[in-house]
Design a protein around this motif. Structure first.
Motif, mmCIF file in Angstrom:
data_model
loop_
_atom_site.group_PDB
_atom_site.id
_atom_site.type_symbol
_atom_site.label_atom_id
_atom_site.label_comp_id
_atom_site.label_asym_id
_atom_site.label_seq_id
_atom_site.Cartn_x
_atom_site.Cartn_y
_atom_site.Cartn_z
ATOM 1 N N CYS A 6 6.744 -10.572 -1.814
ATOM 2 C CA CYS A 6 6.362 -9.238 -1.323
ATOM 3 C C CYS A 6 6.319 -9.212 0.203
ATOM 4 C CB CYS A 6 5.016 -8.815 -1.908
ATOM 5 S SG CYS A 6 5.073 -8.470 -3.677
ATOM 6 N N ALA A 7 5.800 -10.281 0.806
ATOM 7 C CA ALA A 7 5.757 -10.358 2.272
ATOM 8 C C ALA A 7 7.166 -10.363 2.850
ATOM 9 C CB ALA A 7 4.997 -11.600 2.704
ATOM 10 N N GLN A 8 8.088 -11.016 2.182
ATOM 11 C CA GLN A 8 9.468 -11.064 2.664
ATOM 12 C C GLN A 8 10.108 -9.677 2.611
ATOM 13 O OE1 GLN A 8 10.767 -13.485 4.211
ATOM 14 N NE2 GLN A 8 12.960 -13.152 4.183
ATOM 15 N N VAL A 9 9.892 -8.942 1.523
ATOM 16 C CA VAL A 9 10.420 -7.580 1.432
ATOM 17 C C VAL A 9 9.778 -6.692 2.494
ATOM 18 C CG1 VAL A 9 10.577 -5.493 0.001
ATOM 19 C CG2 VAL A 9 11.042 -7.730 -1.007
ATOM 20 N N GLU A 10 8.461 -6.790 2.648
ATOM 21 C CA GLU A 10 7.754 -5.996 3.658
ATOM 22 C C GLU A 10 8.338 -6.252 5.051
ATOM 23 O OE1 GLU A 10 3.104 -5.206 4.606
ATOM 24 O OE2 GLU A 10 3.736 -7.313 4.609
ATOM 25 N N TYR A 11 8.570 -7.513 5.356
ATOM 26 C CA TYR A 11 9.142 -7.919 6.643
ATOM 27 C C TYR A 11 10.541 -7.333 6.830
ATOM 28 C CZ TYR A 11 11.002 -11.293 10.092
ATOM 29 O OH TYR A 11 11.584 -11.906 11.170
ATOM 30 N N GLN A 12 11.366 -7.432 5.786
ATOM 31 C CA GLN A 12 12.723 -6.913 5.879
ATOM 32 C C GLN A 12 12.727 -5.397 6.049
ATOM 33 O OE1 GLN A 12 14.324 -8.730 2.331
ATOM 34 N NE2 GLN A 12 15.081 -10.487 3.476
ATOM 35 N N GLY A 65 0.811 -1.215 0.000
ATOM 36 C CA GLY A 65 0.000 0.000 0.000
ATOM 37 C C GLY A 65 0.840 1.258 0.000
ATOM 38 N N GLN A 66 2.130 1.102 -0.284
ATOM 39 C CA GLN A 66 3.078 2.219 -0.332
ATOM 40 C C GLN A 66 3.819 2.165 -1.665
ATOM 41 O OE1 GLN A 66 3.452 4.411 2.248
ATOM 42 N NE2 GLN A 66 1.834 3.311 3.332
ATOM 43 N N PRO A 67 4.342 3.311 -2.123
ATOM 44 C CA PRO A 67 5.166 3.248 -3.339
ATOM 45 C C PRO A 67 6.360 2.323 -3.113
ATOM 46 C CG PRO A 67 4.653 5.528 -2.752
ATOM 47 C CD PRO A 67 4.195 4.671 -1.611
ATOM 48 N N ALA A 68 6.736 1.621 -4.148
ATOM 49 C CA ALA A 68 7.897 0.730 -4.046
ATOM 50 C C ALA A 68 9.149 1.561 -3.797
ATOM 51 C CB ALA A 68 8.045 -0.089 -5.324
ATOM 52 N N PRO A 69 10.061 1.076 -2.938
ATOM 53 C CA PRO A 69 11.298 1.818 -2.705
ATOM 54 C C PRO A 69 12.157 1.858 -3.972
ATOM 55 C CG PRO A 69 11.339 -0.287 -1.546
ATOM 56 C CD PRO A 69 9.982 -0.144 -2.156
ATOM 57 N N ALA A 70 13.079 2.788 -4.012
ATOM 58 C CA ALA A 70 13.937 2.963 -5.188
ATOM 59 C C ALA A 70 14.717 1.692 -5.521
ATOM 60 C CB ALA A 70 14.899 4.132 -4.967
ATOM 61 N N ASP A 71 15.085 0.922 -4.522
ATOM 62 C CA ASP A 71 15.852 -0.301 -4.744
ATOM 63 C C ASP A 71 14.967 -1.556 -4.712
ATOM 64 O OD1 ASP A 71 15.343 -0.125 -2.029
ATOM 65 O OD2 ASP A 71 17.333 -0.814 -1.427
ATOM 66 N N ALA A 72 13.717 -1.399 -5.106
ATOM 67 C CA ALA A 72 12.749 -2.501 -5.037
ATOM 68 C C ALA A 72 13.208 -3.725 -5.828
ATOM 69 C CB ALA A 72 11.379 -2.040 -5.543
ATOM 70 N N GLU A 73 13.792 -3.538 -6.979
ATOM 71 C CA GLU A 73 14.198 -4.694 -7.784
ATOM 72 C C GLU A 73 15.260 -5.515 -7.069
ATOM 73 O OE1 GLU A 73 15.100 -3.500 -11.789
ATOM 74 O OE2 GLU A 73 13.050 -2.794 -12.118
ATOM 75 N N ARG A 74 16.204 -4.850 -6.408
ATOM 76 C CA ARG A 74 17.240 -5.551 -5.651
ATOM 77 C C ARG A 74 16.619 -6.282 -4.460
ATOM 78 N NH1 ARG A 74 20.037 -4.657 -1.079
ATOM 79 N NH2 ARG A 74 19.069 -2.641 -0.787
ATOM 80 N N LEU A 75 15.726 -5.601 -3.747
ATOM 81 C CA LEU A 75 15.074 -6.217 -2.591
ATOM 82 C C LEU A 75 14.216 -7.415 -3.013
ATOM 83 C CD1 LEU A 75 13.977 -2.980 -0.711
ATOM 84 C CD2 LEU A 75 15.851 -4.531 -0.089
#
Length: 129
Positions: free
Chosen positions: A65-71, A16-26
């Motif tokens: 996505c859940a893993q990135v959110e958690y991190q 529900g938030q914009p993806a961070p700039a390093d989203a592809e790496r995450l």
């Protein structure tokens, strides 16, 4: 090329938030975590090793996505090093108190929501499709 199971757009929809700039790496690192969790799972894949059944595709995207959110919530950058010590000094070495809980025997710190997505899709533990 490593498999990546979710896009920055899917991550933005998940959080529900914009993806961070390093989203592809995450997302790439989180996909690696999902792969590690699925070491003994069986599901149909394309020649490129990507899942082809829609419910598996969705479960892997959700888990990633859940893993990135958690991190992001725990201050981790995908390396597993963030938030492990209460205080750290270098000379002469002092670490302080541990702030993390023990991880699984595999050393994988899988987000609870990622685990749930994989389990509900029948991918854990090692379900054969």
């Amino acid at each position: 090329m490593p498999r990546v199971y979710a896009t920055p757009e899917q991550l933005a929809a998940w959080t529900g938030q914009p993806a961070p700039a390093d989203a592809e790496r995450l997302l790439a690192r989180a996909s690696g975590d999902v792969d590690a969790a699925l070491l003994c799972a069986f599901y149909r894949t394309s020649d490129a090793g990507m899942p082809i059944d829609p419910h598996v595709v969705q479960a892997l995207a959700d888990a990633t996505c859940a893993q990135v959110e958690y991190q992001l919530a725990t201050g981790d950058d995908g390396t597993g090093a963030a938030g492990r010590w209460g205080s750290v000094s270098i000379g002469p070495v002092s670490l302080g108190d541990r702030r993390d809980n023990p991880t699984a025997a595999t050393g994988l710190d899988l987000a609870p929501r990622a685990h749930r997505a994989l389990m509900l899709a029948g991918l854990l533990p090692g379900v054969i499709w």
